[in-house]
Design a protein around this motif. Structure first.
Motif, PDB file in Angstrom:
ATOM      1  N   GLU A  26     -13.126 -22.951  -3.275  1.00 20.71           N
ATOM      2  CA  GLU A  26     -12.115 -22.663  -4.302  1.00 20.71           C
ATOM      3  C   GLU A  26     -11.753 -21.180  -4.283  1.00 20.71           C
ATOM      4  N   CYS A  27     -12.747 -20.346  -4.110  1.00 17.54           N
ATOM      5  CA  CYS A  27     -12.510 -18.904  -4.045  1.00 17.54           C
ATOM      6  C   CYS A  27     -11.637 -18.555  -2.837  1.00 17.54           C
ATOM      7  N   GLU A  62      -9.417 -20.425  -1.510  1.00 13.44           N
ATOM      8  CA  GLU A  62      -8.049 -20.828  -1.861  1.00 13.44           C
ATOM      9  C   GLU A  62      -7.388 -19.764  -2.728  1.00 13.44           C
ATOM     10  N   MET A  63      -8.151 -19.170  -3.650  1.00 14.20           N
ATOM     11  CA  MET A  63      -7.599 -18.123  -4.493  1.00 14.20           C
ATOM     12  C   MET A  63      -7.255 -16.890  -3.666  1.00 14.20           C
ATOM     13  N   LEU A  76      -1.237 -19.409  -8.554  1.00 11.80           N
ATOM     14  CA  LEU A  76      -2.271 -18.374  -8.581  1.00 11.80           C
ATOM     15  C   LEU A  76      -2.947 -18.332  -9.944  1.00 11.80           C
ATOM     16  N   LYS A 129      -5.430 -21.096 -10.107  1.00 17.02           N
ATOM     17  CA  LYS A 129      -6.617 -20.807  -9.305  1.00 17.02           C
ATOM     18  C   LYS A 129      -7.521 -19.789 -10.013  1.00 17.02           C
ATOM     19  N   ILE A 130      -6.931 -18.782 -10.634  1.00 18.02           N
ATOM     20  CA  ILE A 130      -7.704 -17.794 -11.396  1.00 18.02           C
ATOM     21  C   ILE A 130      -8.445 -18.502 -12.539  1.00 18.02           C
ATOM     22  N   ILE A 187     -11.378 -20.510 -11.132  1.00 13.97           N
ATOM     23  CA  ILE A 187     -12.463 -19.616 -10.710  1.00 13.97           C
ATOM     24  C   ILE A 187     -13.163 -19.041 -11.932  1.00 13.97           C
ATOM     25  N   THR A 238     -12.240 -12.302 -13.769  1.00 15.22           N
ATOM     26  CA  THR A 238     -11.152 -13.277 -13.825  1.00 15.22           C
ATOM     27  C   THR A 238     -10.679 -13.512 -15.258  1.00 15.22           C
ATOM     28  N   ALA A 247      -5.983  -9.537  -9.838  1.00 16.47           N
ATOM     29  CA  ALA A 247      -6.204 -10.604  -8.858  1.00 16.47           C
ATOM     30  C   ALA A 247      -6.760 -10.013  -7.562  1.00 16.47           C
ATOM     31  N   LYS A 261     -10.395 -10.677  -5.883  1.00 17.36           N
ATOM     32  CA  LYS A 261     -10.613 -10.995  -4.471  1.00 17.36           C
ATOM     33  C   LYS A 261     -11.804 -10.189  -3.938  1.00 17.36           C
TER      34      LYS A 261
END
Length: 110
Positions: A27-28, A30-31, A47, A50-51, A54, A70, A89, A93
């Protein structure tokens, strides 16, 4: 937070918990991909989703630093502060990459 990990291991097998963390890492990834592909000043719903994912999963799994980061990122997204959101974001990362390095070097699953 190794205490959270130890609690999770009380109720599940080591193999099952390792799979949960590996799914989380996917999943990370993908983010990270969504951050790298983000090209506009607008906040992407993908996005943002996804945040949010996560954030929730990192809190559950005890990845505290990433959870707090996050949270901040999501807050800027909800406030429609696109510049700050994207900055956070990118910082998220960095935290993901740090967590991945920790996870792959951690011996608890061996």
């Amino acid at each position: 937070n190794l205490e959270t990990l130890k609690q999770l291991l009380k109720y599940n097998s080591q193999e099952a918990i390792k799979k949960v963390y590996l799914d989380f890492i996917s999943e990370c990834d993908e983010m990270i991909s969504a951050v790298e592909k983000h090209e506009s000043d607008e906040i992407s719903a993908d996005l943002m989703d996804k945040i949010h994912t996560i954030k929730g999963n990192s809190g559950t799994l005890g990845v505290t630093k990433m959870f707090k980061q996050t949270q901040v990122c999501e807050l800027f997204g909800r406030q429609n502060k696109s510049v700050e959101f994207l900055e956070q974001a990118i910082i998220s990362k960095k935290y993901i990459l740090e967590f991945q390095e920790f996870f792959y070097n951690e011996t608890i699953f061996e």
